[in-house]
Design a protein around this motif. Structure first.
Motif, PDB file in Angstrom:
ATOM      1  N   PHE A 100       0.753  10.950   1.306  1.00 59.96           N
ATOM      2  CA  PHE A 100       1.745  10.090   0.676  1.00 59.96           C
ATOM      3  C   PHE A 100       2.274   9.003   1.610  1.00 59.96           C
ATOM      4  CE2 PHE A 100       1.762  14.141  -1.513  1.00 59.96           C
ATOM      5  CZ  PHE A 100       1.729  13.766  -2.844  1.00 59.96           C
ATOM      6  N   THR A 101       1.477   8.592   2.571  1.00 65.27           N
ATOM      7  CA  THR A 101       1.900   7.537   3.489  1.00 65.27           C
ATOM      8  C   THR A 101       1.961   6.202   2.749  1.00 65.27           C
ATOM      9  OG1 THR A 101      -0.370   7.028   4.143  1.00 65.27           O
ATOM     10  CG2 THR A 101       0.792   8.712   5.429  1.00 65.27           C
ATOM     11  N   PRO A 102       2.785   5.247   3.231  1.00 64.25           N
ATOM     12  CA  PRO A 102       2.836   3.924   2.596  1.00 64.25           C
ATOM     13  C   PRO A 102       1.463   3.270   2.494  1.00 64.25           C
ATOM     14  CG  PRO A 102       4.661   4.183   4.130  1.00 64.25           C
ATOM     15  CD  PRO A 102       3.785   5.384   4.302  1.00 64.25           C
ATOM     16  N   LYS A 103       0.640   3.458   3.505  1.00 65.47           N
ATOM     17  CA  LYS A 103      -0.702   2.869   3.486  1.00 65.47           C
ATOM     18  C   LYS A 103      -1.527   3.433   2.332  1.00 65.47           C
ATOM     19  CE  LYS A 103      -4.865   2.303   6.330  1.00 65.47           C
ATOM     20  NZ  LYS A 103      -5.515   2.613   7.628  1.00 65.47           N
ATOM     21  N   LYS A 104      -1.436   4.750   2.120  1.00 61.59           N
ATOM     22  CA  LYS A 104      -2.218   5.348   1.040  1.00 61.59           C
ATOM     23  C   LYS A 104      -1.641   4.977  -0.323  1.00 61.59           C
ATOM     24  CE  LYS A 104      -4.564   8.906   3.558  1.00 61.59           C
ATOM     25  NZ  LYS A 104      -5.091  10.270   3.571  1.00 61.59           N
ATOM     26  N   MET A 105      -0.333   4.852  -0.401  1.00 65.44           N
ATOM     27  CA  MET A 105       0.269   4.429  -1.666  1.00 65.44           C
ATOM     28  C   MET A 105      -0.195   3.016  -2.030  1.00 65.44           C
ATOM     29  SD  MET A 105       2.106   6.913  -2.872  1.00 65.44           S
ATOM     30  CE  MET A 105       0.716   7.883  -2.236  1.00 65.44           C
ATOM     31  N   LYS A 106      -0.228   2.128  -1.048  1.00 65.13           N
ATOM     32  CA  LYS A 106      -0.651   0.743  -1.296  1.00 65.13           C
ATOM     33  C   LYS A 106      -2.111   0.696  -1.726  1.00 65.13           C
ATOM     34  CE  LYS A 106      -0.713  -3.842   0.860  1.00 65.13           C
ATOM     35  NZ  LYS A 106      -0.054  -4.448  -0.306  1.00 65.13           N
ATOM     36  N   ALA A 107      -2.947   1.501  -1.075  1.00 64.80           N
ATOM     37  CA  ALA A 107      -4.367   1.526  -1.406  1.00 64.80           C
ATOM     38  C   ALA A 107      -4.605   2.066  -2.816  1.00 64.80           C
ATOM     39  CB  ALA A 107      -5.124   2.369  -0.386  1.00 64.80           C
ATOM     40  N   LEU A 108      -3.681   2.906  -3.280  1.00 64.53           N
ATOM     41  CA  LEU A 108      -3.836   3.534  -4.583  1.00 64.53           C
ATOM     42  C   LEU A 108      -3.356   2.648  -5.732  1.00 64.53           C
ATOM     43  CD1 LEU A 108      -4.802   6.381  -5.507  1.00 64.53           C
ATOM     44  CD2 LEU A 108      -2.402   7.078  -5.490  1.00 64.53           C
ATOM     45  N   GLU A 109      -2.508   1.685  -5.430  1.00 67.50           N
ATOM     46  CA  GLU A 109      -1.827   0.927  -6.480  1.00 67.50           C
ATOM     47  C   GLU A 109      -2.794   0.223  -7.428  1.00 67.50           C
ATOM     48  OE1 GLU A 109       1.908  -2.151  -7.083  1.00 67.50           O
ATOM     49  OE2 GLU A 109       1.472  -1.293  -5.111  1.00 67.50           O
ATOM     50  N   ASP A 110      -3.775  -0.480  -6.900  1.00 68.81           N
ATOM     51  CA  ASP A 110      -4.714  -1.198  -7.761  1.00 68.81           C
ATOM     52  C   ASP A 110      -5.510  -0.236  -8.637  1.00 68.81           C
ATOM     53  OD1 ASP A 110      -3.873  -3.608  -6.776  1.00 68.81           O
ATOM     54  OD2 ASP A 110      -5.534  -3.839  -5.358  1.00 68.81           O
ATOM     55  N   LYS A 111      -5.849   0.928  -8.090  1.00 66.56           N
ATOM     56  CA  LYS A 111      -6.609   1.924  -8.862  1.00 66.56           C
ATOM     57  C   LYS A 111      -5.766   2.481 -10.002  1.00 66.56           C
ATOM     58  CE  LYS A 111      -9.389   3.348  -4.862  1.00 66.56           C
ATOM     59  NZ  LYS A 111      -9.714   4.469  -3.940  1.00 66.56           N
ATOM     60  N   ILE A 112      -4.488   2.725  -9.729  1.00 68.90           N
ATOM     61  CA  ILE A 112      -3.601   3.221 -10.779  1.00 68.90           C
ATOM     62  C   ILE A 112      -3.425   2.183 -11.876  1.00 68.90           C
ATOM     63  CG2 ILE A 112      -1.220   3.889 -11.268  1.00 68.90           C
ATOM     64  CD1 ILE A 112      -1.126   5.285  -8.593  1.00 68.90           C
ATOM     65  N   ARG A 113      -3.275   0.922 -11.486  1.00 72.80           N
ATOM     66  CA  ARG A 113      -3.122  -0.132 -12.492  1.00 72.80           C
ATOM     67  C   ARG A 113      -4.385  -0.264 -13.342  1.00 72.80           C
ATOM     68  NH1 ARG A 113       0.500  -4.096 -13.403  1.00 72.80           N
ATOM     69  NH2 ARG A 113       1.597  -3.695 -11.427  1.00 72.80           N
ATOM     70  N   ALA A 114      -5.543  -0.182 -12.722  1.00 75.21           N
ATOM     71  CA  ALA A 114      -6.792  -0.290 -13.474  1.00 75.21           C
ATOM     72  C   ALA A 114      -6.928   0.866 -14.463  1.00 75.21           C
ATOM     73  CB  ALA A 114      -7.983  -0.309 -12.516  1.00 75.21           C
ATOM     74  N   PHE A 115      -6.545   2.065 -14.032  1.00 78.79           N
ATOM     75  CA  PHE A 115      -6.645   3.209 -14.929  1.00 78.79           C
ATOM     76  C   PHE A 115      -5.619   3.101 -16.048  1.00 78.79           C
ATOM     77  CE2 PHE A 115      -5.764   7.592 -16.253  1.00 78.79           C
ATOM     78  CZ  PHE A 115      -7.050   7.971 -16.626  1.00 78.79           C
ATOM     79  N   CYS A 116      -4.427   2.613 -15.734  1.00 78.20           N
ATOM     80  CA  CYS A 116      -3.397   2.419 -16.751  1.00 78.20           C
ATOM     81  C   CYS A 116      -3.881   1.431 -17.814  1.00 78.20           C
ATOM     82  CB  CYS A 116      -2.107   1.926 -16.100  1.00 78.20           C
ATOM     83  SG  CYS A 116      -0.707   1.783 -17.227  1.00 78.20           S
ATOM     84  N   SER A 117      -4.485   0.345 -17.379  1.00 76.96           N
ATOM     85  CA  SER A 117      -5.029  -0.633 -18.317  1.00 76.96           C
ATOM     86  C   SER A 117      -6.090  -0.003 -19.211  1.00 76.96           C
ATOM     87  CB  SER A 117      -5.630  -1.819 -17.557  1.00 76.96           C
ATOM     88  OG  SER A 117      -4.635  -2.542 -16.871  1.00 76.96           O
ATOM     89  N   ALA A 118      -6.937   0.832 -18.602  1.00 79.52           N
ATOM     90  CA  ALA A 118      -7.997   1.493 -19.374  1.00 79.52           C
ATOM     91  C   ALA A 118      -7.407   2.441 -20.419  1.00 79.52           C
ATOM     92  CB  ALA A 118      -8.920   2.257 -18.429  1.00 79.52           C
ATOM     93  N   CYS A 119      -6.255   3.060 -20.104  1.00 82.03           N
ATOM     94  CA  CYS A 119      -5.593   3.945 -21.064  1.00 82.03           C
ATOM     95  C   CYS A 119      -5.041   3.165 -22.254  1.00 82.03           C
ATOM     96  CB  CYS A 119      -4.440   4.698 -20.394  1.00 82.03           C
ATOM     97  SG  CYS A 119      -4.946   5.981 -19.226  1.00 82.03           S
ATOM     98  N   LEU A 120      -4.542   1.948 -22.011  1.00 85.79           N
ATOM     99  CA  LEU A 120      -3.844   1.192 -23.042  1.00 85.79           C
ATOM    100  C   LEU A 120      -4.751   0.269 -23.858  1.00 85.79           C
ATOM    101  CD1 LEU A 120      -0.658   0.217 -21.000  1.00 85.79           C
ATOM    102  CD2 LEU A 120      -0.811   1.923 -22.827  1.00 85.79           C
ATOM    103  N   GLU A 121      -5.821  -0.207 -23.267  1.00 86.69           N
ATOM    104  CA  GLU A 121      -6.679  -1.189 -23.939  1.00 86.69           C
ATOM    105  C   GLU A 121      -7.180  -0.728 -25.301  1.00 86.69           C
ATOM    106  OE1 GLU A 121      -9.636  -2.186 -21.099  1.00 86.69           O
ATOM    107  OE2 GLU A 121      -8.315  -3.565 -19.985  1.00 86.69           O
ATOM    108  N   PRO A 122      -7.538   0.559 -25.473  1.00 90.31           N
ATOM    109  CA  PRO A 122      -8.032   0.978 -26.796  1.00 90.31           C
ATOM    110  C   PRO A 122      -7.007   0.820 -27.920  1.00 90.31           C
ATOM    111  CG  PRO A 122      -8.618   2.598 -25.122  1.00 90.31           C
ATOM    112  CD  PRO A 122      -7.668   1.641 -24.482  1.00 90.31           C
ATOM    113  N   PHE A 123      -5.719   0.640 -27.566  1.00 85.86           N
ATOM    114  CA  PHE A 123      -4.678   0.558 -28.593  1.00 85.86           C
ATOM    115  C   PHE A 123      -4.261  -0.873 -28.911  1.00 85.86           C
ATOM    116  CE2 PHE A 123      -4.364   4.647 -26.452  1.00 85.86           C
ATOM    117  CZ  PHE A 123      -4.452   5.511 -27.536  1.00 85.86           C
ATOM    118  N   GLU A 124      -4.869  -1.841 -28.236  1.00 88.78           N
ATOM    119  CA  GLU A 124      -4.586  -3.234 -28.566  1.00 88.78           C
ATOM    120  C   GLU A 124      -5.077  -3.520 -29.974  1.00 88.78           C
ATOM    121  OE1 GLU A 124      -5.960  -5.933 -25.597  1.00 88.78           O
ATOM    122  OE2 GLU A 124      -5.206  -4.707 -23.938  1.00 88.78           O
ATOM    123  N   GLY A 125      -4.188  -3.978 -30.832  1.00 89.60           N
ATOM    124  CA  GLY A 125      -4.536  -4.216 -32.223  1.00 89.60           C
ATOM    125  C   GLY A 125      -4.282  -3.020 -33.124  1.00 89.60           C
ATOM    126  N   ALA A 126      -3.942  -1.870 -32.527  1.00 85.13           N
ATOM    127  CA  ALA A 126      -3.630  -0.677 -33.314  1.00 85.13           C
ATOM    128  C   ALA A 126      -2.168  -0.726 -33.751  1.00 85.13           C
ATOM    129  CB  ALA A 126      -3.903   0.579 -32.492  1.00 85.13           C
TER     130      ALA A 126
END
Length: 396
Positions: A100-126
């Protein structure tokens, strides 16, 4: 109601629906509360709870931090760092904090955002999606899986296992036996796999790290210690953080003017997440074992007692916060107690905040307005966390 009618029970379904009026009465009328039927004491004011969280000498975590666990007094295996006192807690926490170091949190941020987008994209237009089922059950699972080193295909199994461990029959205490509380054997196959397939994750680090234990001996972790570490992290990181998303959907649906401000100005999001954590904490309370007599408000809590620290009540204490029952994304919050305080401050707090911030940002990108379908929302049948198994949102 008279003071004699004042009653608080963390397992009471009726109270749990909206515990805040009872909390208010506790703070005013009985800041040190004793439940004779269930034999536990409770603190409800911010100053008392904050001080108790730092009182490591008289209030121990070694017998558990859940009321039912303390009452059952189970055998704690080595490595349940959230249920340890210093110096053992300090040694184990340092090892786990590598994930849980700041460096690892920063490295994880883009991956979390990409996965979050993948979770929500199927509901666009729903016309609807579910803040818990489609987001809260998915995002924390993936974040912990990436940090720890659980293969993607196995992460839902880990999530389901972690959630089952914190579920109780609605209205009844969590079932805990004296024989054992935490069992890490579920994670044995993942550790064995990582031994053969090392990577940049916590399991790989724990397999190779050398440290000095409390006896002064330099050694590596035992397999049992590693397995218990993983059980603790998965349970806390998946189930507790997942609860944040249901409250996010519900509270912002109930405050559309503030939601509109967030949609227009994303710089407000971090403080909005902080206010949400204060306003509806996913973990409503923690417990401590009283090792020696301790006095609060002129009364003595005897050694051997279980003491419930009501975090949700402390976060709504008018002695600490102005108009505390009002949700306000502009509130200046110097401190809340949702993540605890002192030595046992939540190790994953930065990760939980990041997940909440990213999720809100990505939801607003797609669905700046929504209503929640409370008639079809489902509450969690548990007292260890307070939240929802389902929070459907109407977005069409």
């Amino acid at each position: 109601m008279s003071q004699g009618d004042l009653y608080y029970d963390p397992y009471d379904i009726g109270i749990d629906v909206d515990p805040y009026p009872v909390y208010c009465r506790l703070r005013d009328e009985s800041p040190l509360y004793y439940n004779e039927k269930l034999d536990f004491w409770g603190l409800s004011r911010f100053a008392d709870v904050s001080a108790a969280l730092k009182d490591l000498k008289r209030l121990s975590s070694a017998k558990g931090d859940i009321l039912e666990v303390i009452k059952a007094d189970p055998v704690m295996p080595p490595g349940v760092f959230i249920n340890e006192d210093p110096p053992l807690h300090t040694v184990h926490r340092v090892l786990v904090s590598r994930a849980f170091t700041p460096k690892k949190m920063k490295a994880l941020e883009d991956k979390i955002r990409a996965f979050c987008s993948a979770c929500l994209e199927p509901f666009e237009g729903a016309d609807r999606f579910d803040f818990v089922i489609d987001l809260g059950d998915e995002l924390p699972m993936r974040a912990i899986g990436m940090l720890v080193g659980i293969p993607d295909a196995e992460q839902p199994t880990v999530r389901d296992h972690a959630q089952r461990g914190l579920r109780n029959e609605r209205g009844k205490p969590l079932k805990v036996t004296r024989d054992r509380y935490f069992d890490g054997e579920f994670y044995a196959d993942y550790v064995a796999w990582r031994e053969k397939n090392p990577s940049d994750d916590l399991i790989t680090e724990l397999l190779s790290v050398e440290f000095e234990d409390v006896s002064g001996t330099t050694r590596r972790l035992t397999k049992e210690e590693i397995l218990i570490f993983l059980a603790v992290i998965a349970g806390a990181g998946v189930e507790t953080t997942g609860n944040l998303f249901g409250w996010l959907g519900k509270v912002l649906a109930e405050h559309p003017d503030q939601r509109a401000q967030l949609a227009a100005d994303r710089s407000l999001i971090p403080n909005a997440i902080e206010e949400l954590l204060r306003f509806e904490p996913p973990g409503p309370h923690v417990a401590r074992y009283v090792t020696e007599d301790v006095e609060y408000h002129g009364q003595t809590v005897p050694a051997g007692s279980a003491l419930l620290l009501m975090l949700s009540s402390a976060n709504r204490d008018e002695r600490q916060f102005t108009d505390p029952d009002r949700f306000d994304i502009h509130r200046r919050i110097s401190q809340h107690l949702t993540f605890g305080h002192g030595t046992h401050f939540c190790l994953g707090a930065a990760l939980a905040r990041m997940e909440g911030r990213i999720a809100l940002d990505e939801v607003l990108n797609r669905f700046p307005e929504w209503d929640v379908d409370l008639a079809n929302a489902t509450r969690k049948p548990t007292t260890t966390v307070r939240g929802w198994d389902s929070m459907p949102a109407l977005i069409g």
